[in-house]
Design a protein around this motif. Structure first.
Motif, PDB file in Angstrom:
ATOM      1  N   TYR A 120       0.835  -1.198   0.000  1.00 56.53           N
ATOM      2  CA  TYR A 120       0.000   0.000   0.000  1.00 56.53           C
ATOM      3  C   TYR A 120       0.874   1.254   0.000  1.00 56.53           C
ATOM      4  CZ  TYR A 120      -4.134   2.838   0.811  1.00 56.53           C
ATOM      5  OH  TYR A 120      -5.163   3.727   0.660  1.00 56.53           O
ATOM      6  N   SER A 121       0.450   2.270  -0.749  1.00 56.64           N
ATOM      7  CA  SER A 121       1.106   3.575  -0.694  1.00 56.64           C
ATOM      8  C   SER A 121       0.070   4.655  -0.989  1.00 56.64           C
ATOM      9  CB  SER A 121       2.256   3.667  -1.700  1.00 56.64           C
ATOM     10  OG  SER A 121       1.779   3.603  -3.027  1.00 56.64           O
ATOM     11  N   TYR A 122       0.210   5.791  -0.348  1.00 51.16           N
ATOM     12  CA  TYR A 122      -0.703   6.908  -0.555  1.00 51.16           C
ATOM     13  C   TYR A 122      -0.325   7.665  -1.828  1.00 51.16           C
ATOM     14  CZ  TYR A 122      -2.263   6.164   4.250  1.00 51.16           C
ATOM     15  OH  TYR A 122      -2.771   5.619   5.407  1.00 51.16           O
ATOM     16  N   GLN A 123      -1.340   8.173  -2.532  1.00 48.88           N
ATOM     17  CA  GLN A 123      -1.117   8.881  -3.777  1.00 48.88           C
ATOM     18  C   GLN A 123      -1.781  10.266  -3.731  1.00 48.88           C
ATOM     19  OE1 GLN A 123       0.822   7.515  -6.149  1.00 48.88           O
ATOM     20  NE2 GLN A 123       1.037   5.653  -4.905  1.00 48.88           N
ATOM     21  N   TYR A 124      -1.105  11.270  -4.309  1.00 48.52           N
ATOM     22  CA  TYR A 124      -1.697  12.593  -4.482  1.00 48.52           C
ATOM     23  C   TYR A 124      -2.582  12.559  -5.726  1.00 48.52           C
ATOM     24  CZ  TYR A 124       1.602  14.482  -1.054  1.00 48.52           C
ATOM     25  OH  TYR A 124       2.295  14.751   0.095  1.00 48.52           O
TER      26      TYR A 124
ATOM     27  N   ILE B 148      -6.101  10.595   5.612  1.00 45.33           N
ATOM     28  CA  ILE B 148      -4.916  10.867   4.799  1.00 45.33           C
ATOM     29  C   ILE B 148      -5.279  10.843   3.315  1.00 45.33           C
ATOM     30  CG2 ILE B 148      -2.648  10.007   4.094  1.00 45.33           C
ATOM     31  CD1 ILE B 148      -2.235   8.996   6.918  1.00 45.33           C
ATOM     32  N   GLU B 149      -6.041   9.836   2.896  1.00 52.35           N
ATOM     33  CA  GLU B 149      -6.450   9.754   1.496  1.00 52.35           C
ATOM     34  C   GLU B 149      -7.243  10.987   1.084  1.00 52.35           C
ATOM     35  OE1 GLU B 149      -8.502   6.035   1.579  1.00 52.35           O
ATOM     36  OE2 GLU B 149      -6.731   4.886   0.953  1.00 52.35           O
ATOM     37  N   LEU B 150      -8.097  11.480   1.983  1.00 50.69           N
ATOM     38  CA  LEU B 150      -8.849  12.701   1.695  1.00 50.69           C
ATOM     39  C   LEU B 150      -7.913  13.896   1.537  1.00 50.69           C
ATOM     40  CD1 LEU B 150     -11.422  14.454   1.521  1.00 50.69           C
ATOM     41  CD2 LEU B 150     -11.338  14.620   4.026  1.00 50.69           C
ATOM     42  N   ALA B 151      -6.991  14.076   2.495  1.00 54.16           N
ATOM     43  CA  ALA B 151      -6.078  15.218   2.448  1.00 54.16           C
ATOM     44  C   ALA B 151      -5.273  15.246   1.152  1.00 54.16           C
ATOM     45  CB  ALA B 151      -5.148  15.195   3.655  1.00 54.16           C
TER      46      ALA B 151
END
Length: 600
Positions: A224-228, A505-508
């Motif tokens: 998993y990794s967060y994306q802009y 975090i996903e929202l931000a």
């Protein structure tokens, strides 16, 4: 919230598995005073150790290491899965039966049903070791935000893992990393994946290590990794979703079978958490604050503004210079890794323990995600300066302007890529100063720094997203989260961070930077809670919650030690501190390079 450790070895190696794992486990008893357990599989040459701090399912059913009903999967788990009830309902619909009421068994059965894909379902902070005895597989898994630590080491023919570095140190099998002092004096922490021990590393966040027990081979996988994404371009939509998503996250983080409270600092972030939690828990909400005698440091006036809106049990704790000086030896023992910014968390956690709490909610993460630091305004100019030729920085270094520390730090921009940019924003000592403190060559310092790779924030293109990435993935990741973990667990306290909820975090990261960073710092967060947040809290200059350490260190043995030092560099820096030209964190960092780890 617990502590885990263990080892896996080849048959050919001679090692006392039970004794080693017991020693590692017991070195972390502070983080798990309620229960302990060990699982040993002689056939697989595998052992797991566990210390438990009970917050969910306080009964013996929550004991770890824990097995599935069929005994084919075993786990040691540290952390919390905040969406475990939703996952549990899905599993019950598929026919799974549960003997416990906590989240640990949910991880076990989720893995049994979905395999490695289960790791992507968890919303929480976690680090766990899992053994699949059917397929002879072993896993080490860490949460996507890196809230919980998980260290590992391949030592000769063995794989060791632990929640704390002191677990490795207790074995006597590991040598000191000779580069840790260079990294620490430069950053103020030791950046991941490095540690103070040679060949001991941090498992990357959002990754798992998968080891085939038959083939004796392993590999790392990112799950998993967060994306802009910048999908949200409307301010009203962003404000609505921030309120909705954060309220939900805070409700999730209030789940507990043990006493839980809020640390109220008087700032925007903790005030929002307290007010949202208060609307959920009403008079059952418990909160605490730290206050000081020193003018200009105590935030009691602002804490009172929030308390007037709450009808709850609140406790003020006064920390003074005498308490600080008396506590210094224990603070040193509590540091699992050297850090310049963990002392305040030590006292906050101590106060929570004195209040009889087992968990506290913290506002950590809001500044990093929503633009609360000065770096968000400075980053664009620094990116422009970074394009200047090297001779420009040489001129600054030898001019009168360079007498001021903030201008000296521009020399960090000569370091390639994002590293130089980050160190200009938050670096400690310049390479030349590090070399003089440690009495080593400048070349050795520069070579050590050049070997560091901390990510590629510049690829984000937007300068404020670049600042957010650095504050989140370097500063918060390596300093604030680690500090919170080992200082809270030293006092048997769990720190929960609702702003780092997976969905928040996903929202931000989905909000376009032109919306997210438009106006005053954290403007969207303020707008989202303006109807409940007192104006006196949000309509004032930003002031981080700080202790009067600058004053207290002057009367401690720390300063006198360096005034008498045989090292010209250390003595000169101590004199700068007394003149008010050196921040207390830099003096503290000198002390830690000499004293950290001596009593671990």
């Amino acid at each position: 919230m617990c502590r885990i450790n263990g080892l896996l070895k080849n048959h050919s190696e001679v090692l006392d598995i039970p004794g080693t794992v017991t020693s590692m486990r017991d070195s972390m008893s502070h983080g798990g005073p309620d229960d302990s357990g060990i699982y040993i599989n002689e056939k697989l040459q595998l052992a797991l150790g566990h210390r438990r701090l009970s917050l969910l399912d306080l009964s013996p059913s929550g004991h770890q290491p824990m097995f599935t009903n069929d005994k084919n999967v075993v786990i040691c788990f540290n952390g919390e899965i905040y969406n475990f009830k939703e996952i549990k309902r899905q599993l019950e619909e598929k026919g799974y039966n549960f003997f416990s009421s906590g989240d640990t068994e949910v991880i076990l059965n989720a893995y049994k049903e979905w395999g490695e894909k289960a790791f992507t379902l968890f919303n929480g902070m976690f680090a766990f070791a899992l053994v699949d005895l059917t397929n002879n597989l072993f896993f080490l898994v860490r949460d996507p935000s890196g809230i919980k630590p998980l260290y590992y080491s391949h030592q000769e023919n063995s794989l060791f893992f632990s929640s704390e570095i002191r677990g490795f140190m207790k074995t006597g099998l590991f040598q000191e990393n000779e580069k840790w002092k260079i990294l620490f004096l430069t950053f103020g922490f030791i950046p991941e994946p490095y540690t103070s021990l040679k060949d001991v590393f941090m498992l990357p966040k959002g990754h798992y290590y998968k080891y085939d027990l038959d083939k004796r081979q392993g590999r790392f996988e990112q799950y998993y990794s967060y994306q802009y994404t910048h999908k949200i371009k409307d301010k009203e939509e962003a404000v609505f979703k921030i309120r909705e998503t954060l309220d939900t996250a805070i409700r999730r983080h209030l789940i507990s079978d043990a006493p839980l409270g809020i640390f109220l600092s008087g700032g925007i972030d903790s005030s929002i958490i307290a007010l949202a939690a208060g609307s959920e828990l009403k008079e059952n909400l418990r909160s605490l604050s730290v206050i000081f005698d020193e003018p200009g440091y105590s935030e009691k006036k602002y804490q009172q503004m929030v308390l007037e809106k709450l009808n709850n049990k609140h406790q003020f704790y006064k920390v003074d210079k005498s308490i600080f000086i008396k506590s210094l030896p224990d603070i040193l023992n509590a540091l699992d890794q050297p850090s310049i910014d963990a002392v305040n968390t030590y006292f906050i956690s101590q106060c929570a323990k004195d209040e009889g709490l087992k968990a506290v909610l913290s506002g950590l993460g809001a500044d990093e995600l929503l633009g609360g630091y000065p770096s968000f305004n400075r980053i664009q100019n620094l990116q422009w300066l970074k394009k200047m030729p090297s001779v420009f920085f040489d001129l600054i270094q030898y001019s009168g302007i360079a007498q001021k520390d903030k201008f000296k730090k521009l020399n960090f921009l000569k370091i390639e890529d994002d590293l130089g940019l980050y160190l200009t924003l938050r670096g400690m000592y310049l390479p030349q100063t590090v070399a003089s403190i440690l009495d080593i060559s400048l070349k050795e310092v520069l070579q050590t720094l050049e070997s560091c790779y901390l990510g590629d924030a510049l690829s984000l293109r937007n300068h404020k997203n670049t600042a957010s990435w650095m504050e989140t993935n370097i500063y918060m990741q390596n300093q604030l989260l680690k500090d919170s973990d080992f200082m809270s667990m030293w006092h048997s306290i769990e720190v929960r961070v609702p702003f780092l909820d997976k969905e928040f975090i996903e929202l931000a990261l989905s909000i376009d930077p032109s919306v997210k960073f438009n106006g005053r710092p954290k403007s969207l967060l303020i707008e989202a809670y303006k109807d409940v947040l007192p104006e006196g809290i949000w309509n004032r200059p930003k002031q981080g919650f700080t202790f009067p350490f600058q004053l207290w260190f002057k009367d401690s043995g720390v300063i006198s030690e360096f005034l008498d030092s045989k090292s010209p560099a250390k003595k000169a820096l101590a004199q700068q501190f007394l003149k008010g030209d050196l921040h207390w964190t830099r003096l503290w960092s000198l002390y830690l390079t000499d004293h950290w780890g001596k009593s671990c």
